[in-house]
Design an enzyme around this catalytic site. Sequence first.
Site, PDB file in Angstrom:
ATOM      1  N   GLN A  32       0.917  -1.212  -0.059  1.00 17.16           N
ATOM      2  CA  GLN A  32       0.029   0.004   0.058  1.00 17.16           C
ATOM      3  C   GLN A  32       0.886   1.296   0.070  1.00 17.16           C
ATOM      4  OE1 GLN A  32      -2.221  -1.009   3.284  1.00 17.16           O
ATOM      5  NE2 GLN A  32      -0.382  -1.656   4.539  1.00 17.16           N
ATOM      6  N   HIS A  63     -10.147   3.279  18.911  1.00 22.97           N
ATOM      7  CA  HIS A  63      -9.410   2.109  19.653  1.00 22.97           C
ATOM      8  C   HIS A  63      -9.989   1.927  21.023  1.00 22.97           C
ATOM      9  CE1 HIS A  63      -5.771   4.093  17.142  1.00 22.97           C
ATOM     10  NE2 HIS A  63      -6.488   2.926  16.717  1.00 22.97           N
ATOM     11  N   ASP A  87      -0.755   0.642  13.462  1.00 20.85           N
ATOM     12  CA  ASP A  87      -0.508   2.063  14.354  1.00 20.85           C
ATOM     13  C   ASP A  87      -0.171   2.074  15.622  1.00 20.85           C
ATOM     14  OD1 ASP A  87      -3.869   2.069  13.433  1.00 20.85           O
ATOM     15  OD2 ASP A  87      -3.246   2.135  15.371  1.00 20.85           O
ATOM     16  N   GLY A 140      -2.648 -12.013   8.339  1.00 26.10           N
ATOM     17  CA  GLY A 140      -3.436 -12.406   9.419  1.00 26.10           C
ATOM     18  C   GLY A 140      -4.285 -13.804   8.979  1.00 26.10           C
ATOM     19  N   ASP A 157      -8.331  -5.380  13.245  1.00 26.33           N
ATOM     20  CA  ASP A 157      -8.292  -3.854  13.041  1.00 26.33           C
ATOM     21  C   ASP A 157      -7.416  -3.559  11.627  1.00 26.33           C
ATOM     22  OD1 ASP A 157      -6.189  -1.040  14.103  1.00 26.33           O
ATOM     23  OD2 ASP A 157      -8.141  -0.865  13.088  1.00 26.33           O
ATOM     24  N   THR A 159      -7.567  -2.481   7.278  1.00 23.90           N
ATOM     25  CA  THR A 159      -8.057  -1.635   6.063  1.00 23.90           C
ATOM     26  C   THR A 159      -9.363  -1.966   5.794  1.00 23.90           C
ATOM     27  OG1 THR A 159      -6.459  -2.871   4.894  1.00 23.90           O
ATOM     28  CG2 THR A 159      -5.862  -0.465   5.829  1.00 23.90           C
ATOM     29  N   ASP A 160      -9.645  -1.154   4.892  1.00 26.18           N
ATOM     30  CA  ASP A 160     -11.195  -1.601   4.268  1.00 26.18           C
ATOM     31  C   ASP A 160     -11.129  -2.913   3.363  1.00 26.18           C
ATOM     32  OD1 ASP A 160     -11.160   1.663   4.487  1.00 26.18           O
ATOM     33  OD2 ASP A 160     -13.023   0.724   5.162  1.00 26.18           O
ATOM     34  N   PRO A 164      -4.795  -5.661   0.639  1.00 25.55           N
ATOM     35  CA  PRO A 164      -4.492  -6.713   1.443  1.00 25.55           C
ATOM     36  C   PRO A 164      -5.519  -7.322   2.506  1.00 25.55           C
ATOM     37  CG  PRO A 164      -3.378  -4.837   2.064  1.00 25.55           C
ATOM     38  CD  PRO A 164      -3.839  -4.709   0.668  1.00 25.55           C
TER      39      PRO A 164
HETATM   40  N1  SAM Z   1      -8.293   1.686  12.157  1.00 27.24           N
HETATM   41  C1  SAM Z   1      -8.236   1.894  10.628  1.00 27.24           C
HETATM   42  C2  SAM Z   1      -9.606   1.401   9.947  1.00 27.24           C
HETATM   43  O1  SAM Z   1     -10.388   1.165  10.851  1.00 27.24           O
HETATM   44  O2  SAM Z   1      -9.622   1.826   8.933  1.00 27.24           O
HETATM   45  C3  SAM Z   1      -7.081   0.531  10.448  1.00 27.24           C
HETATM   46  C4  SAM Z   1      -5.815   0.864  10.930  1.00 27.24           C
HETATM   47  S1  SAM Z   1      -4.542  -0.225  10.671  1.00 27.24           S
HETATM   48  C5  SAM Z   1      -3.320   0.928  10.263  1.00 27.24           C
HETATM   49  C6  SAM Z   1      -4.973  -1.354   9.628  1.00 27.24           C
HETATM   50  C7  SAM Z   1      -3.881  -2.223   9.257  1.00 27.24           C
HETATM   51  O3  SAM Z   1      -4.002  -3.720   8.512  1.00 27.24           O
HETATM   52  C8  SAM Z   1      -2.561  -1.819   8.221  1.00 27.24           C
HETATM   53  O4  SAM Z   1      -1.475  -1.532   8.864  1.00 27.24           O
HETATM   54  C9  SAM Z   1      -2.424  -3.016   7.257  1.00 27.24           C
HETATM   55  O5  SAM Z   1      -1.208  -3.269   6.891  1.00 27.24           O
HETATM   56  C10 SAM Z   1      -3.113  -4.070   7.942  1.00 27.24           C
HETATM   57  N2  SAM Z   1      -3.589  -5.204   7.342  1.00 27.24           N
HETATM   58  C11 SAM Z   1      -4.154  -5.105   6.041  1.00 27.24           C
HETATM   59  N3  SAM Z   1      -4.425  -6.262   5.537  1.00 27.24           N
HETATM   60  C12 SAM Z   1      -3.892  -7.253   6.562  1.00 27.24           C
HETATM   61  C13 SAM Z   1      -3.711  -8.720   6.364  1.00 27.24           C
HETATM   62  N4  SAM Z   1      -4.223  -9.418   5.574  1.00 27.24           N
HETATM   63  N5  SAM Z   1      -3.240  -9.269   7.519  1.00 27.24           N
HETATM   64  C14 SAM Z   1      -2.608  -8.238   8.566  1.00 27.24           C
HETATM   65  N6  SAM Z   1      -2.530  -7.209   8.504  1.00 27.24           N
HETATM   66  C15 SAM Z   1      -3.209  -6.466   7.437  1.00 27.24           C
END
Ligand code: SAM
Length: 286
Positions: A32, A63, A87, A140, A157, A159-160, A164
Amino acid sequence: MTETWFEETLHRGYGQRFLVTRTLFRQKTEYQELAVHETPAFGRILTLDGICQTTERDEFFYHEMMTHLPILAHGAARRVLIIGGGDGGILEEVLKHRAIERATMVEIDPAVIEIAKTYLPSIPGRAFEDPRTNLIIGDGVKFVADTDEKFDVIMVDSTDPIGPAEVLFQTDFYAQCKRCLSPRGILVTQNGVPFLQQDEFTTTYRRMRPLFPDAGFYFVAVPTYVGGLMSLAWASLDPANRQVDRAALAQRFAEARIDTRYYTPDIHAGAFAMPAYLQKLVDAAR
Ligand code: SAM
């Protein structure tokens, strides 16, 4: 002097924008594009692929509701799994609970962790240095498929559901999370803003309901997750976790002796209240 604005690109035809005084960081990783902007309105903000993830000013809304609500509902949580959460805001809130013995966090993109520690240190605090933290860099989906460990609470927690994180909204992933829960375990996931992301809301319910004795949602309005209430999906192996009365919640909160800026036992007790239009969607999705 010309003004610089960051315009979020999540919702078609509607969005938010932030006046930017300085862009402190920008990098494209294999997963990303990361950026950190300094803004007068919300302090430093972290964006991934043009979408606001967290800000210094309002991070505590989301959080605290993703962490304290399921932990205090469970009442005897010792082992927590966080999927995503780069984060560090979720990890920091989890570790406020002295009863938590181990917090495993599985984040796919190590750059997010480094950027948060460097540019938004108030969000993770010292959580990554805590001896109870078990940090794993990885996907994950693979972690929950491979692990033999059991967790009392799992918090996703992510991303949308694009890029990934798409795999983290699938039935297989929810089924593997169920397999990793201890007998009274709870799974909570970030699930978007239902007024603008209705399909995500109903799809998650259709996928979780057949798997868990108790599936539903609770809500929090987060200033920088625009579009009204944010839905957090709730999937519990024990329906009693959602029926803890106000007095018992207040006692658990008092015994936990944690400092909060959003979460209270009253907020907890009211968080599952669902607006009628969403209740109709859930009823139709049964
Ligand atoms: N609170 C935010 C929201 O609600 O939109 C999300 C914040 S957090 C930074 C999202 C994290 O999910 C990112 O750091 C991203 O790299 C991680 N992420 C995305 N897909 C993932 C996966 N398949 N396995 C583990 N982490 C993942």
